[in-house]
Enzyme design. Structure first.
Site, PDB file in Angstrom:
ATOM      1  N   ARG A  16       0.831  -1.212   0.000  1.00 50.84           N
ATOM      2  CA  ARG A  16       0.000   0.000   0.000  1.00 50.84           C
ATOM      3  C   ARG A  16       0.866   1.263   0.000  1.00 50.84           C
ATOM      4  O   ARG A  16       0.492   2.273  -0.601  1.00 50.84           O
ATOM      5  CB  ARG A  16      -0.943  -0.023   1.212  1.00 50.84           C
ATOM      6  N   LYS A  20      -6.211 -19.133  -1.517  1.00 48.88           N
ATOM      7  CA  LYS A  20      -4.999 -18.337  -1.247  1.00 48.88           C
ATOM      8  C   LYS A  20      -3.901 -18.772  -2.241  1.00 48.88           C
ATOM      9  O   LYS A  20      -4.203 -19.351  -3.271  1.00 48.88           O
ATOM     10  CB  LYS A  20      -4.573 -18.539   0.205  1.00 48.88           C
ATOM     11  N   ASP A  53      -4.271 -15.434   7.354  1.00 52.12           N
ATOM     12  CA  ASP A  53      -3.004 -15.990   6.849  1.00 52.12           C
ATOM     13  C   ASP A  53      -2.313 -16.891   7.874  1.00 52.12           C
ATOM     14  O   ASP A  53      -1.274 -17.495   7.565  1.00 52.12           O
ATOM     15  CB  ASP A  53      -2.057 -14.851   6.447  1.00 52.12           C
TER      16      ASP A  53
HETATM   17  C1  S3P Z   1      -4.263  -9.021   2.207  1.00 56.42           C
HETATM   18  C2  S3P Z   1      -5.517  -9.526   2.373  1.00 56.42           C
HETATM   19  C3  S3P Z   1      -5.802 -10.947   2.588  1.00 56.42           C
HETATM   20  C4  S3P Z   1      -4.538 -11.728   2.963  1.00 56.42           C
HETATM   21  C5  S3P Z   1      -3.371 -11.344   2.112  1.00 56.42           C
HETATM   22  C6  S3P Z   1      -3.060  -9.877   2.266  1.00 56.42           C
HETATM   23  C7  S3P Z   1      -4.094  -7.572   1.979  1.00 56.42           C
HETATM   24  O1  S3P Z   1      -6.314 -11.499   1.384  1.00 56.42           O
HETATM   25  O2  S3P Z   1      -4.779 -13.110   2.866  1.00 56.42           O
HETATM   26  O3  S3P Z   1      -2.217 -12.088   2.477  1.00 56.42           O
HETATM   27  O4  S3P Z   1      -2.963  -7.068   2.105  1.00 56.42           O
HETATM   28  O5  S3P Z   1      -5.095  -6.899   1.698  1.00 56.42           O
HETATM   29  P1  S3P Z   1      -7.899 -11.455   1.017  1.00 56.42           P
HETATM   30  O6  S3P Z   1      -8.279 -10.066   0.722  1.00 56.42           O
HETATM   31  O7  S3P Z   1      -8.010 -12.352  -0.182  1.00 56.42           O
HETATM   32  O8  S3P Z   1      -8.576 -12.021   2.234  1.00 56.42           O
END
Ligand code: S3P
Length: 448
Positions: free
Chosen positions: A33, A354, A327
């Site tokens: 981000r 995932k 995660d």
């Molecule tokens: C993340 C959101 C999650 C997570 C990923 C990182 C993020 O995924 O599993 O490792 O940085 O927004 P999902 O949005 O698919 O739940």
């Protein structure tokens, strides 16, 4: 470890106690981000503590392809000269996001309301993951897309020339989808509203506010209603990335299951939308404490101390907690295998989409190591064998998934026979220093 090259077989075995300090890298979610919002601001954003894992490096490369200047000083400080909201140039080539679902989905959102055409791809894992969950809401802004069957990469998106603001209820708990819609909303006129029934990680909202966007979150009967006013001028920021709780999970859990261990993991971000694993471990009876709790850069932070915890009990993890530890289920299942009794994990169907199908990958490897596991579409149960009761003696398939590789290597520190993984290469996507850090604590992890 490249994550994209030849497989890197690795092996872990039971040895002495783990002791010392584990300085884990920067948060992966916040790192992606920082680069993307830095590229959408006007002027220079400075970032320290950025995770220099392959996933984030791929996002940095992508931001350069969209016209932002992204550089790194020798001391590890990153500089992003942004091009402003709606200022992305059309990349000359395909954007390859490697292994990263977060990278590709957030970047799709960020470009969706700028009239440029972009083709995205990734590695075999990413090319198997669903993208319609992002391109469906982006279509509401006026962004067109065409990809392979089932909404898979490679995929081409044509950003909207005259974007409309959107009101969207996220159908699955996903911070990536929420974030993609918010990033698209930045270049749409008026207010974009995202509604999520379950709270997911809120780094995008926090960071957008930090960059000067007008964004509010209201908790209502529908869930969290997030309202963003489009077309702000994002002001460049100085960002210190906190250390990643999802990476801290590995040395913490390894210490809990390795006899005599006492490990300090300093400066861990404990945003409540991320801290579900630690809450669960404490419920299981883990000797895990938060030392020196404080606030840094708007995020709660503490030093975690984890000590060997031979008497942990299985628990039922509340489904409402799933998003805050999504995660961490693979490494939780490793601790659960060393606890007494069953650990029940429900409401976790997202684990199946995932980097790999994480329920299947962990269930297969745990069974091969002598642990009884039951599983269904959105649940699984690990029947704990008590501390040190797992046989091990298997080589587990990691399916291009960093967290599966690290979880089985941690398991091998507690089993009667060593545990191998077929490919530790993907560990470099999120935790490139894992092997050295674990060995410095005393873990017997080797290649081959
Ligand atoms: C993340 C959101 C999650 C997570 C990923 C990182 C993020 O995924 O599993 O490792 O940085 O927004 P999902 O949005 O698919 O739940």
């Amino acid at each position: 470890m490249s994550g994209h090259g030849d497989p890197v077989p690795m092996m872990a075995r039971k040895g002495g106690a783990l002791t010392g300090e584990a300085h884990v890298p920067g948060d992966k979610s916040i790192s992606h981000r920082s680069l993307i919002l830095g590229a959408m601001a006007v002027g220079e954003t400075r970032i320290t503590g950025l995770l220099e894992g392959q996933d984030v490096l791929d996002t940095a490369k992508a931001m350069r392809a969209f016209g932002a200047e992204v550089t790194r000083d020798d001391d590890g400080t990153w500089h992003v000269h942004g091009v402003g909201t709606g200022g992305f140039a059309e990349p000359e080539d395909v954007i390859d996001c490697g292994n990263s679902g977060t990278g590709v989905r957030l970047i799709m959102g960020a470009m969706a309301t700028t009239p440029i055409t972009v083709t995205f791809t990734g590695d075999a894992s990413l090319r198997s993951r669903p993208m319609a969950r992002v391109t469906d809401p982006l279509a509401l802004f006026g962004c067109r897309s065409v990809g392979r069957a089932g909404g898979r990469l490679p995929m081409t998106l044509v950003g909207a020339a005259e974007p409309l603001p959107v009101r969207y209820t996220v159908p699955v708990p996903s911070a990536q989808v929420k974030s993609a819609v918010l990033l698209a909303g930045l270049n749409a006129p008026g207010q974009t509203v995202v509604i999520e029934a379950e709270a997911t990680r809120d780094h995008t909202e926090r960071m957008l506010a930090g960059f000067g966007a007008e964004i509010t979150t209201e908790v209502t009967d529908e869930g969290r209603v997030i309202t963003l006013t489009g077309r702000p001028e994002l002001k460049p920021q100085t960002i210190t990335v906190p250390r990643d709780p999802s990476s801290a999970a590995f040395p913490v859990c390894a210490a809990l299951i390795t006899e005599g261990s006492d490990v300090l993991v300093p400066n861990i971000g404990l945003n409540p939308t991320r801290a579900g694993l630690f809450e669960t471990l404490i419920e299981m009876g883990a000797d895990l404490t938060y030392e020196n709790p404080r606030e840094e850069g708007g995020e709660p932070v503490a030093d975690l101390r984890a000590r060997y915890s031979p008497d942990m009990k299985g628990v039922e993890v509340p489904p409402a907690r799933a998003a805050s530890m999504i995660d961490e289920y693979p490494i939780l299942s490793v601790v659960a295998a060393n606890a007494e009794g069953p650990t029940v994990m429900c409401g976790v169907k997202e684990l199946r989409v995932k980097e790999s199908d994480r329920i299947a990958a962990m269930a297969d490897g745990l069974r091969a190591c002598g642990v009884q596991v039951e599983d269904g579409p959105d649940w699984w149960i690990v029947h704990g064998r008590g501390m040190g009761g797992v046989k091990g003696g298997a080589t587990c398939a990691t399916h291009l998934d960093h967290r599966i590789a690290m979880s089985f290597l941690c398991l091998g520190l507690s089993t009667r026979e060593p545990v191998g993984v077929d490919d530790g290469g993907p560990i470099a996507t999120s935790f490139p220093i894992f092997e050295g850090l674990m060995r410095d604590l005393g873990a017997e992890i080797e290649r081959g």
